[in-house]
Write an enzyme that holds these catalytic residues in place. Structure first.
Site, mmCIF file in Angstrom:
data_model
loop_
_atom_site.group_PDB
_atom_site.id
_atom_site.type_symbol
_atom_site.label_atom_id
_atom_site.label_comp_id
_atom_site.label_asym_id
_atom_site.label_seq_id
_atom_site.Cartn_x
_atom_site.Cartn_y
_atom_site.Cartn_z
ATOM 1 N N TYR A 290 -22.963 5.759 18.031
ATOM 2 C CA TYR A 290 -22.974 6.564 19.252
ATOM 3 C C TYR A 290 -24.383 6.868 19.750
ATOM 4 O O TYR A 290 -24.552 7.449 20.825
ATOM 5 C CB TYR A 290 -22.190 7.854 19.041
ATOM 6 C CG TYR A 290 -20.699 7.637 19.196
ATOM 7 C CD1 TYR A 290 -20.148 7.294 20.428
ATOM 8 C CD2 TYR A 290 -19.841 7.725 18.103
ATOM 9 C CE1 TYR A 290 -18.791 7.059 20.579
ATOM 10 C CE2 TYR A 290 -18.483 7.494 18.235
ATOM 11 C CZ TYR A 290 -17.967 7.168 19.483
ATOM 12 O OH TYR A 290 -16.621 6.923 19.624
ATOM 13 N N GLU B 228 -3.762 3.030 -6.368
ATOM 14 C CA GLU B 228 -4.096 2.261 -5.166
ATOM 15 C C GLU B 228 -3.828 3.025 -3.877
ATOM 16 O O GLU B 228 -4.705 3.114 -3.004
ATOM 17 C CB GLU B 228 -3.300 0.952 -5.147
ATOM 18 C CG GLU B 228 -3.547 0.109 -3.898
ATOM 19 C CD GLU B 228 -2.681 -1.137 -3.836
ATOM 20 O OE1 GLU B 228 -2.675 -1.784 -2.776
ATOM 21 O OE2 GLU B 228 -2.007 -1.477 -4.836
ATOM 22 N N ASP C 285 -0.149 -1.990 -6.816
ATOM 23 C CA ASP C 285 1.034 -2.792 -6.532
ATOM 24 C C ASP C 285 0.898 -4.155 -7.201
ATOM 25 O O ASP C 285 -0.208 -4.696 -7.326
ATOM 26 C CB ASP C 285 1.207 -2.993 -5.024
ATOM 27 C CG ASP C 285 1.595 -1.710 -4.298
ATOM 28 O OD1 ASP C 285 2.114 -0.790 -4.957
ATOM 29 O OD2 ASP C 285 1.373 -1.640 -3.065
#
Length: 389
Positions: free
Chosen positions: A131, A218, A270
């Protein structure tokens, strides 16, 4: 507090004694910040002097740094993680080449901002830099890449550049730490966890009365579920999640906790190619930040689930399994060719097994066995039996 069997704690104590887990004598985060600042200022000023000299000599000025996108540029070093090779391919950015002159200017602008921040002992986020001139930078991603390229070029950790990012990681458990401004952060009795701090190098003291290990999860959904089941209290552990792919602060913070508290790190992910890749990022480091693996890779990281072999042995219902996609197959091939796989045949076996099964499963699939299967069965049994990879 749930009373776990004696064997649960004995296996951890035995692993600590026999050298399964090793810890550095001192934290890898440099304490002498002033010396680092001076060295970085000298590197930036020497770089600018060299550019001016090239222009004065009518030579095309260039900026060079190790290419952060090529696996052939890195090697796995046991006990350290990914490391950039000495003879690696370089990325060259030239002022006079039409394809890179724009990036050359952007790098110099950010270098100027970093130089000023170090001299004035100020800091900024990557968002702040964007910015500062959004029309020039055009996208936040551009700024993110430039900052990491500069850290690679100067061969310094990103925090030395005084540029940070808002961390998305969360931590909970018996943990307290203080910062250089005198604040004391207490992570106990927090129902949803506390955000990982954005200035890891500013942490001055880390203590825990009871933590025996760190458990990295996770996804935030699984993290919150384990908090609801009071896992940190039941198992005397500290919970951490990076909410998917972990940011730099979460990785550095987790390594700092392990090194300082001298406890191992276990991971729950997973059973899919991307879960395995995230596990590898925590453990071995990432390709793009291999130059900073000393601050990021966690050698004491061990994978306890959900393993592809668990999917086969637990007899998960077919409705809870997710079919493989072409993208999953490509990711498996990519993982198999990683430089650390040859040193870890057990991980390689899990990847190839997943390829053979042609299916994947999320941690939430275990809830079809029992709502509290993770806390009551899987985690305790994996640690008690030493069934980690």
């Amino acid at each position: 507090m749930t009373h776990l069997p004696v064997e649960f704690w004995e296996i951890l104590d035995h692993a600590q004694r026999n050298g399964t887990f090793t810890y550095p004598i001192l934290s890898l985060i440099e304490e002498n910040i002033q010396a680092q600042n001076s060295l970085t200022i000298n590197k930036i000023e020497s770089l600018i002097v060299e550019i001016i000299s090239d222009i004065a000599s009518l030579k095309p000025p260039i900026l060079q740094y190790n290419c952060r996108k090529r696996w052939e540029n890195v090697q796995y070093i046991e006990g350290f993680g990914l490391q950039v090779k000495e003879d690696c391919v370089k990325t060259t950015v030239s002022l006079y080449r039409s394809g890179s002159s724009y990036n050359f200017g952007l790098i110099l602008k950010v270098l100027c901002m970093i130089h000023r921040m170090i001299l004035t002992n100020q800091s900024a986020t990557k968002r702040d830099i964007f910015y500062n001139d959004p029309q020039l930078f055009k996208s936040q991603t551009t700024v993110n890449h430039i900052v990491d390229d500069i850290a690679c070029m100067l061969d310094v950790p990103r925090y030395v550049l005084k540029v940070g990012a808002t961390s998305k990681g969360v931590v909970a458990g018996d943990l307290q730490f203080s910062t250089d401004d005198g604040n004391i952060i207490d992570c106990r009795d927090i129902s949803t966890g506390l955000s990982v701090p954005g200035r890891i190098h500013a942490i001055r003291e880390v203590t825990s009365d009871s933590a025996r290990f760190i458990l990295v999860v996770e996804k935030d959904a699984s993290f919150q579920r384990l908090l609801e089941e009071e896992l940190p209290m039941k198992m005397s552990c500290i919970l951490v999640t990076g909410k998917g792919v972990p940011d730099v602060d979460t990785r550095m913070f987790t390594k700092l906790l392990s090194d300082t508290l001298r406890v191992p790190v276990f991971g729950l992910f997973d059973a899919d190619p991307y879960g395995i890749e995230i596990m590898c990022v925590y453990r071995f480091g990432s390709l793009s930040l291999a130059y900073d693996s000393g601050n990021l890779a966690i050698d004491n990281f061990r994978w306890i689930g959900l393993l592809p072999s668990d999917v086969a042995t637990l007899g998960l219902l077919q409705q809870s399994l997710i079919p493989f996609t072409d993208g999953d197959t490509r990711k498996c091939r990519d993982l198999i060719n990683r430089p650390y796989m040859a040193a870890f045949p057990d991980i390689l076996h899990q990847v190839t097994l997943m390829q053979q099964l042609q299916c994947k499963a999320e941690l939430q699939a275990l809830e079809l066995i029992s709502q509290s299967y993770l806390t009551d069965t899987l985690i305790p049994s994996k640690v008690e039996m030493g069934e980690w990879i």
